[in-house]
Design a protein around this motif. Sequence first.
Motif, PDB file in Angstrom:
ATOM      1  N   VAL A 105      31.685 -16.454  -9.526  1.00 30.98           N
ATOM      2  CA  VAL A 105      30.504 -16.245  -8.676  1.00 30.98           C
ATOM      3  C   VAL A 105      29.412 -17.260  -8.988  1.00 30.98           C
ATOM      4  N   LEU A 106      29.431 -17.835 -10.186  1.00 32.25           N
ATOM      5  CA  LEU A 106      28.412 -18.819 -10.527  1.00 32.25           C
ATOM      6  C   LEU A 106      28.473 -20.038  -9.604  1.00 32.25           C
ATOM      7  N   ARG A 107      29.660 -20.313  -9.073  1.00 28.50           N
ATOM      8  CA  ARG A 107      29.799 -21.475  -8.205  1.00 28.50           C
ATOM      9  C   ARG A 107      28.989 -21.332  -6.925  1.00 28.50           C
ATOM     10  N   LEU A 108      28.586 -20.104  -6.579  1.00 29.97           N
ATOM     11  CA  LEU A 108      27.747 -19.912  -5.396  1.00 29.97           C
ATOM     12  C   LEU A 108      26.345 -20.460  -5.616  1.00 29.97           C
ATOM     13  N   ALA A 109      25.860 -20.391  -6.855  1.00 33.78           N
ATOM     14  CA  ALA A 109      24.468 -20.739  -7.117  1.00 33.78           C
ATOM     15  C   ALA A 109      24.310 -22.046  -7.882  1.00 33.78           C
ATOM     16  N   MET A 110      25.315 -22.409  -8.677  1.00 32.88           N
ATOM     17  CA  MET A 110      25.199 -23.594  -9.511  1.00 32.88           C
ATOM     18  C   MET A 110      25.520 -24.855  -8.717  1.00 32.88           C
ATOM     19  N   SER A 111      25.078 -25.989  -9.253  1.00 32.82           N
ATOM     20  CA  SER A 111      25.499 -27.261  -8.698  1.00 32.82           C
ATOM     21  C   SER A 111      26.999 -27.424  -8.953  1.00 32.82           C
ATOM     22  N   GLU A 112      27.649 -28.173  -8.095  1.00 29.52           N
ATOM     23  CA  GLU A 112      29.076 -28.384  -8.274  1.00 29.52           C
ATOM     24  C   GLU A 112      29.318 -29.262  -9.497  1.00 29.52           C
ATOM     25  N   ASP A 113      30.391 -28.929 -10.246  1.00 31.67           N
ATOM     26  CA  ASP A 113      30.743 -29.832 -11.334  1.00 31.67           C
ATOM     27  C   ASP A 113      31.614 -30.945 -10.762  1.00 31.67           C
ATOM     28  N   ASP A 114      32.048 -31.847 -11.632  1.00 35.97           N
ATOM     29  CA  ASP A 114      32.774 -33.011 -11.130  1.00 35.97           C
ATOM     30  C   ASP A 114      34.259 -32.744 -10.934  1.00 35.97           C
ATOM     31  N   GLY A 115      34.700 -31.508 -11.243  1.00 37.98           N
ATOM     32  CA  GLY A 115      36.093 -31.162 -11.011  1.00 37.98           C
ATOM     33  C   GLY A 115      37.036 -31.588 -12.105  1.00 37.98           C
ATOM     34  N   PHE A 116      36.545 -32.315 -13.111  1.00 34.33           N
ATOM     35  CA  PHE A 116      37.417 -32.768 -14.201  1.00 34.33           C
ATOM     36  C   PHE A 116      37.541 -31.651 -15.231  1.00 34.33           C
ATOM     37  N   ARG A 117      38.755 -31.362 -15.663  1.00 39.29           N
ATOM     38  CA  ARG A 117      38.988 -30.234 -16.557  1.00 39.29           C
ATOM     39  C   ARG A 117      38.177 -30.358 -17.841  1.00 39.29           C
ATOM     40  N   HIS A 118      37.495 -29.306 -18.193  1.00 33.79           N
ATOM     41  CA  HIS A 118      36.688 -29.234 -19.429  1.00 33.79           C
ATOM     42  C   HIS A 118      35.632 -30.339 -19.487  1.00 33.79           C
ATOM     43  N   SER A 119      35.064 -30.736 -18.346  1.00 32.57           N
ATOM     44  CA  SER A 119      34.160 -31.889 -18.343  1.00 32.57           C
ATOM     45  C   SER A 119      32.929 -31.657 -19.212  1.00 32.57           C
ATOM     46  N   GLU A 120      32.303 -30.468 -19.119  1.00 29.60           N
ATOM     47  CA  GLU A 120      31.102 -30.240 -19.924  1.00 29.60           C
ATOM     48  C   GLU A 120      31.445 -30.071 -21.396  1.00 29.60           C
ATOM     49  N   GLU A 121      32.573 -29.423 -21.698  1.00 27.60           N
ATOM     50  CA  GLU A 121      33.006 -29.292 -23.093  1.00 27.60           C
ATOM     51  C   GLU A 121      33.316 -30.670 -23.681  1.00 27.60           C
ATOM     52  N   ARG A 122      33.847 -31.558 -22.871  1.00 30.11           N
ATOM     53  CA  ARG A 122      34.124 -32.929 -23.325  1.00 30.11           C
ATOM     54  C   ARG A 122      32.815 -33.635 -23.671  1.00 30.11           C
ATOM     55  N   ARG A 123      31.817 -33.461 -22.817  1.00 28.17           N
ATOM     56  CA  ARG A 123      30.516 -34.078 -23.122  1.00 28.17           C
ATOM     57  C   ARG A 123      29.895 -33.452 -24.365  1.00 28.17           C
ATOM     58  N   LEU A 124      30.148 -32.173 -24.576  1.00 28.69           N
ATOM     59  CA  LEU A 124      29.613 -31.505 -25.758  1.00 28.69           C
ATOM     60  C   LEU A 124      30.201 -32.108 -27.024  1.00 28.69           C
ATOM     61  N   LEU A 125      31.500 -32.384 -27.022  1.00 31.67           N
ATOM     62  CA  LEU A 125      32.101 -33.025 -28.192  1.00 31.67           C
ATOM     63  C   LEU A 125      31.568 -34.441 -28.368  1.00 31.67           C
ATOM     64  N   TYR A 126      31.319 -35.138 -27.267  1.00 26.32           N
ATOM     65  CA  TYR A 126      30.716 -36.472 -27.358  1.00 26.32           C
ATOM     66  C   TYR A 126      29.366 -36.400 -28.061  1.00 26.32           C
ATOM     67  N   VAL A 127      28.557 -35.413 -27.685  1.00 29.98           N
ATOM     68  CA  VAL A 127      27.258 -35.238 -28.341  1.00 29.98           C
ATOM     69  C   VAL A 127      27.451 -35.043 -29.834  1.00 29.98           C
ATOM     70  N   ALA A 128      28.418 -34.216 -30.218  1.00 29.02           N
ATOM     71  CA  ALA A 128      28.651 -33.957 -31.642  1.00 29.02           C
ATOM     72  C   ALA A 128      29.057 -35.230 -32.376  1.00 29.02           C
ATOM     73  N   LEU A 129      29.980 -35.982 -31.816  1.00 34.66           N
ATOM     74  CA  LEU A 129      30.457 -37.200 -32.472  1.00 34.66           C
ATOM     75  C   LEU A 129      29.328 -38.207 -32.672  1.00 34.66           C
ATOM     76  N   THR A 130      28.428 -38.287 -31.710  1.00 35.35           N
ATOM     77  CA  THR A 130      27.397 -39.323 -31.747  1.00 35.35           C
ATOM     78  C   THR A 130      26.136 -38.895 -32.491  1.00 35.35           C
ATOM     79  N   ARG A 131      26.194 -37.791 -33.239  1.00 35.74           N
ATOM     80  CA  ARG A 131      25.071 -37.446 -34.120  1.00 35.74           C
ATOM     81  C   ARG A 131      25.186 -38.187 -35.448  1.00 35.74           C
ATOM     82  N   ALA A 132      26.334 -38.780 -35.740  1.00 37.62           N
ATOM     83  CA  ALA A 132      26.635 -39.286 -37.088  1.00 37.62           C
ATOM     84  C   ALA A 132      26.219 -40.737 -37.270  1.00 37.62           C
TER      85      ALA A 132
END
Length: 876
Positions: free
Chosen positions: A773-800
């Motif tokens: 139901v969130l898709r009714l109100a949220m902006s569309e994601d880019d359709g790539f599997r785990h895209s936000e989780e992938r960016r989250l890991l990128y953030v973690a890697l680049t703290r070092a």
Amino acid sequence: MHEAWSGRGGWSLTRDDDRLTLTVGDETEVFEGVDAGRLTVRRTWNGLALHVTGEHPRRLPGLTRTDADAIRAAVTRIVTRGALAAPLAQAVETHAALERLLARHVRAQRWVPYDTVAALLDSLPTRDDALAGVPADARTHLETHLSPGELRALAFLDGAPLARVGQANAEIMRRELAAGRSFFTRVEKAPLTLEQARAVVTLDNRVRVIAAAGSGKTSVMVARAAYAIRRGFVRPERILMLAFNSDAARELQERVDMRLAALGLPSEGVRASTFHAFGLALIGEATGRRPRIAPWIEAGTEVEKVQEIVDELRDSSLDFRFKWDLFRLLYGKVQPGGAEPDSHDSLTGVTGFETYRGETVRTEGERLVADWLFLHGVDYRYEAPYVHDLFDRDHERYRPTFHYPDADLWHEHWALRADGAAPPGVVGYRETMKWKRGIHRKHGTALVETAWHEIEDHSGFEALARSLEEHGIALDWNPDRPLPAAEPLEHERLAHLVRTFMTHVKSGALTPEDLEARAAAQPELDTPRTRLFLDLYWRIHERWQAALAEADAVDFDDMLLRAAELVEQEPSLARWDLVMVDEFQDTSRARARLTRALLVGDSKHLLAVGDDWQAINRFAGADLTVMTGFGDLFGPALTRRLQTTFRTTQTTADVASRFVSANPTQIAKGVRAFRGPGGAPVAIVRVPRHDALAGAVRTHLERLSEAGEAGTVDVLGRYGFDRKLVPARRFDGLDVRFRTIHRSKGLEADHVILPNVSSGRFGFPSTIPDDPVLRLAMSEDDGFRHSEERRLLYVALTRARRTVTLFTVAGRESPFVLELLEDADVELRSEDGQAVTEEVRVCPGCGEGTLVRREGRFGEFYGCSTFPRCTQTVKV
């Protein structure tokens, strides 16, 4: 140029430059410009003739072929020049004005902004518009009809203006970088890089800065303020800097004040603020009454407030209570297209879905029925053998879906859609249904039936209830019944879903009609489940707004929209000429609307700084398309890139960049480490069991301490409960801190540890499904599997700054770990820190799990670590 032609009957036609004079007897007619198009040469039955169109059309015979060709050429040239006369004159005039404007800016070494040029070119026609009145046969041979000067003017209409602006700005950039070399060296503690200085000088109306992690975006914002003040382009009190949290806003204000003071520049009036504080102050200024933020918002207890509202509604409305419990207990886990299996029964061999009572049923529909029965206190048996032994060559022993022993009643649940269609790919389903019904008729056993489409929209439960009661089965609905097995959607999680949904509804100013239209446009969401949720949501939304009114307060989303509305209604409130926004990838629609409202008027400049690779707050209301579709929302813009990182090693930058760039929708960047090539490999430590993670983290910290690797260590968990993997003891020379990855944004440490990068429901990436139901109100994601989780890991890697170490569990490796292990700059290690050469075998079925050695009824085999979601097996 003078030419003359004549024909039978005594007519003559003369040409003097761009004028044609026709004489017939005593009558003379002059044709100039496009009016010459009234003259045409046509072939008649007795030869070529000059035709004159108009009020009194005439045909003048007696033309030779040579004269006919010459007249055609003359007419075409005169018409062409006549049609182009006005636009070319305008082009010449505008070209001269543009050159004067560019010359002034180059002399003053001040960037030529887009809007200034656009205003000058506003009424200038395009090349296609100018050629609209030119004969078609002349458009491809304009050089034969126009002078070199006219051709240059026409080329000016064909995109040359912006090219000239680009050339002028390139010269301005060259001069400013040279003249301001001392300034760019001193404006921050460290000299600005060339790409930072270029972003500062680009004082266009709208500039988007794509800033890699650790690339000094704050330095660009501070230097931009100093540059604008130093050059006299913007006064200090007309500079506004907007950040997303109070820490970032405070840092911006302190840095601006300190650096401008060091340069001897005035900083009084430069304002750095959060969006929220700015919006509140703006409303107070415009209305004379600063709004109050609701206390539950300031305390961070919004979800608890939703729960309080839900409790009130459940107490006051039996209808709401039933629907809330119905959604939470039965439909909370239903997914469009079907959920993935989450259970396996080793005794029966059934892979499917776990019920509240603890058995594994085959389909999602059967789980809904079983859970409904359990919550009503009905005693049932799943797939109990039919009372009569029925075996033949085509059928195994018959086992109806459910049996009710107290009433000797059988129940078949059919996997039928609303159109009556059977499950795709299942052969003979209708024949099987017919056979089963025939068995009950033959043996006189009582049968009730349900179908998936009736259960999905919960209409079938009413009929099922009547059937059960008719057969003497009592129903006792108890939503608080203790659940021995599967977990429902908890009250708190459903309240959190409602609050997340509300954030997006409010930020996008969405109405019930908007959501209905969105549902209608997405057939997979236009379901009874969605309508049930929306019914609950709008009742909660109404109570939320009433609570705000009662408290004489606002929430942040309403406040931002109100601030935007006020500026839209009264543009004089937007008194800032230079607006800079930090972390632009996390901008919500409400923030974007307020930002856009501040840019109305002349000589407004927006600098939006962010990194789409670090967009990790979609659920908090962020809309990444505000940044990726920047020009669509704010208008024509320039993009600058900050691709030099002052934080990570080149090795870490390369690993992180390759990993996040697997998503092709991310904006391409080439990240370079300021310190040059090299750096320790990214390490992945694999332990045999989950309970060995904490010990492995402790051992790694001991090795860092013993090796003299003094510095800060950030242990970054995907979830807050990962904190338990951090040792309580101290380590010599190390300052060890735990943060969630979301909380680490904008921070850095010498060493970064990710203590649990494993698979599973609370793994990384998280496999907790987002409610559709969130898709009714949220902006569309880019359709790539785990895209936000992938960016989250990128953030973690680049703290070092120096090293990154990830910990995982053998057989439960995250799919992210499996992907990283394919990178040459990633090293697999054992618990003692030694490099491991053992190959990790990726499941050929799903590509996300690993092959794990298991024991079955027929001996050893390899199975997927994600079982039962993936049932792939491989022989040993």
